[in-house]
Design an enzyme around this catalytic site. Structure first.
Site, PDB file in Angstrom:
ATOM      1  N   CYS A  82      -0.294  36.421  35.008  1.00 22.53           N
ATOM      2  CA  CYS A  82       0.305  36.640  36.458  1.00 22.53           C
ATOM      3  C   CYS A  82      -0.515  38.800  36.233  1.00 22.53           C
ATOM      4  O   CYS A  82      -1.341  39.140  36.199  1.00 22.53           O
ATOM      5  CB  CYS A  82       2.061  37.081  37.114  1.00 22.53           C
ATOM      6  N   HIS A 169       2.927  31.037  37.163  1.00 18.13           N
ATOM      7  CA  HIS A 169       4.237  31.294  35.786  1.00 18.13           C
ATOM      8  C   HIS A 169       4.432  29.799  34.951  1.00 18.13           C
ATOM      9  O   HIS A 169       5.068  28.805  36.066  1.00 18.13           O
ATOM     10  CB  HIS A 169       5.276  32.232  36.398  1.00 18.13           C
ATOM     11  N   GLU A 171       5.474  29.060  32.234  1.00 20.59           N
ATOM     12  CA  GLU A 171       6.570  28.896  31.186  1.00 20.59           C
ATOM     13  C   GLU A 171       7.752  28.537  32.571  1.00 20.59           C
ATOM     14  O   GLU A 171       8.511  28.064  31.469  1.00 20.59           O
ATOM     15  CB  GLU A 171       6.667  30.477  30.836  1.00 20.59           C
TER      16      GLU A 171
END
Ligand code: XMP
Length: 509
Positions: A82, A169, A171
């Site tokens: 990001c 993202h 994660e």
């Protein structure tokens, strides 16, 4: 040298999650503030790759956080997430602009460059999670687009040298291909050997503790909680009887907790001294109603009692603590100041003139639990809910007295036992009962009562930073409410707290 992936933190809420995900791959990871990267020391420090986190800032904000990405990438592979990807692109001559509308939520990759090592094993259609206000509108020269979604053309790019950027993202759990992408980066691209595990941690930490402590005596304060208990068992394995543990009873623990936990500790072979200091705590708390004042009194008393007890061990050189990684990570506020979270017994090591030993300081909570299990500790000690240092004092609104503690202990015991008996205990992060400074009218038999109200609190969470109220079954709540009102003298009303954090907190004080 322990190999590691460094996560440079630009202030994103998901920075810790990136660190956790890498650890889930059995690779050690460390989070550093964006301006604390040890340039040029990659080899000495075992750094094999770097991930740049997201940020609440825009790359073109005045004072936006930045670092010399090219200098890092000259030594090890870099993955920007990001904001990290936008920064990478902007500093190399690309263009980043506000997106027409802020994009938040799931998206699907409609184009993937199959030859890109970052996307090995990931197919078009894979779901990713977007959360951004800015978007990359032009890539720098030499950069190539390796994935797109219908809304975001440059959802991922590859840069010359070993640099990649992803707008989404990987994660967060909603990015279904996220773990695969992080594995591709950490294992295939950075060459991680995936040898970090609870067992390897114990082996290396025990060796390190023996080296560090030699024949020195160590004191450790036990609280009954997971962290200090695991730290004690680990140290006991390393230095045996050179470790003395002190367990202070301030009188505001759960029902029977002091005796039960003390017995557990003894069964684990720990050299532990239990100190009942409840008279002192109650005397000093008399008349105190302000939550902060109550906390300060308890903190100061704790230090005094612990210090006095510790002084009996005249040759102690070290104070050990169960500090864990989230306690140590320096988190960035949006203004760029680095905040360090406080610790319960802050000030103790300086006052006691002891060196500090924190064997769990690099572990996340679930890793501490895994280490505890690998050390053979009983499950009820390992899977125990967090409990605040000041104990039931922060769950008794207003002045704390022995009598109120006794009432609350009974109600709390019924609630917690109920959770265990119904198999709900492990589904909640933390639970307890709050004694309210409210009396209300009730009727019991033929008699009118005017007695206390309590609130039940149970939350789900992963780190206590945010939490939701646990959606416990109505039947269960009905049963607990009934039992408390019938069995606990002085309580005639039970409420259930349905506030989330934020804006509420987990504790009421
Ligand atoms: P809050 O109430 O801030 O709590 O949402 C977050 C977590 O911290 C625990 N807590 C404390 N723990 N000393 C502690 O050791 C304290 O003074 C304290 N206050 C809150 C709380 O139980 C929850 O797990």
């Amino acid at each position: 040298m322990q190999e590691k992936i460094v996560i440079l933190d630009f202030g994103s809420q998901t920075t810790q999650l990136i660190g956790r995900r890498i650890r889930e791959l059995n690779i050690y990871s460390e989070i550093l503030p964006y301006n604390k990267y040890p340039f040029g020391q990659e080899q000495e420090q075992g750094i094999i790759g770097v991930i740049l986190s997201g940020s609440p800032l825009s790359v073109y904000d005045k004072g936006a956080f930045t670092t010399d990405i090219a200098a890092i990438a000259a030594r090890v592979p870099v993955l920007g997430i990001c904001y990290g990807a936008q920064l990478m692109s902007l500093t190399a001559g690309g263009k980043v602009e506000p997106a027409p509308s802020r994009e938040y939520g799931r998206a699907h990759l409609t184009y993937i460059d199959a030859s890109c090592p970052l996307f090995k094993g990931i197919e078009t259609g894979a779901q990713v999670w977007m959360s951004h206000g800015d978007t990359i509108t032009a890539l720098p020269e030499g950069y190539s687009c390796v994935a797109s979604t219908p809304e975001v053309r440059f959802a991922a790019f590859a840069a010359p040298g070993k640099m990649w950027g992803v707008q989404f993202h990987p994660e967060v759990y909603h990015s279904e291909c996220g773990m695969q992408l992080l594995r591709n980066f950490a294992v295939d691209i950075c060459g991680a050997s995936c040898s970090w595990s609870a067992e390897s941690f114990i082996e290396s930490t025990v060796a390190e503790l023996r080296r560090q402590l030699g024949n020195d005596r160590v004191i450790l304060g036990l609280s009954g909680g997971v962290d200090s208990s695991v730290a004690a068992v680990l140290l006991n394995r390393a230095i045996g009887s050179n470790l003395t543990c002190i367990f202070v009873d301030h009188g505001m623990l759960r029902k029977n907790e002091f005796a039960d936990v003390l017995r557990d500790y003894e069964c684990l072979g720990l050299n532990v001294r239990g100190v009942d200091a409840s008279d002192k705590f109650f005397a000093d708390l008399a008349g105190a109603t302000d939550p902060e004042r109550k906390r300060k009194i308890i903190g100061a008393d704790f230090i005094e009692v612990f210090d006095a007890e510790a002084h009996k061990i005249t040759d102690a050189k070290w104070l050990a603590q169960g500090t864990i990684y989230p306690d140590c990570i320096e988190s960035l506020s949006i203004t760029g100041t680095v905040i360090k979270s406080h610790h319960n017994v802050g000030g103790l090591p300086e006052r006691m003139n002891l060196k500090l030993c924190e064997p769990l300081r690099l572990l996340f909570k679930d890793e501490v639990r895994a280490v505890g299990r690998a050390l053979g500790m009983p499950e009820h000690l390992i899977s125990r809910h967090p409990f605040p240092g000041p104990g039931l004092a922060v769950r008794i609104l207003g002045e704390v007295t022995r009598e109120k503690v006794a009432v609350l202990q009974e109600a709390d015991h019924i609630f917690i036992k109920g959770l265990r008996d119904s198999g709900l205990y492990d589904q909640v992060w933390q639970a307890g009962v709050i004694l309210l400074p409210v009396q209300s009218v009730g009727v019991m038999g033929d008699e009118r009562t005017y007695e206390r109200a309590v609130a039940l609190r149970a939350v789900t969470s992963t780190d206590a930073m945010t939490a939701d109220w646990a959606h416990l079954p109505y039947e269960f709540l009905a049963k607990v409410s009934n039992e408390i009102i019938n069995k606990v003298r002085g309580v005639n009303r039970v409420c259930y707290d349905i506030s989330s954090k934020p804006p509420a907190t987990i504790e009421w004080e």
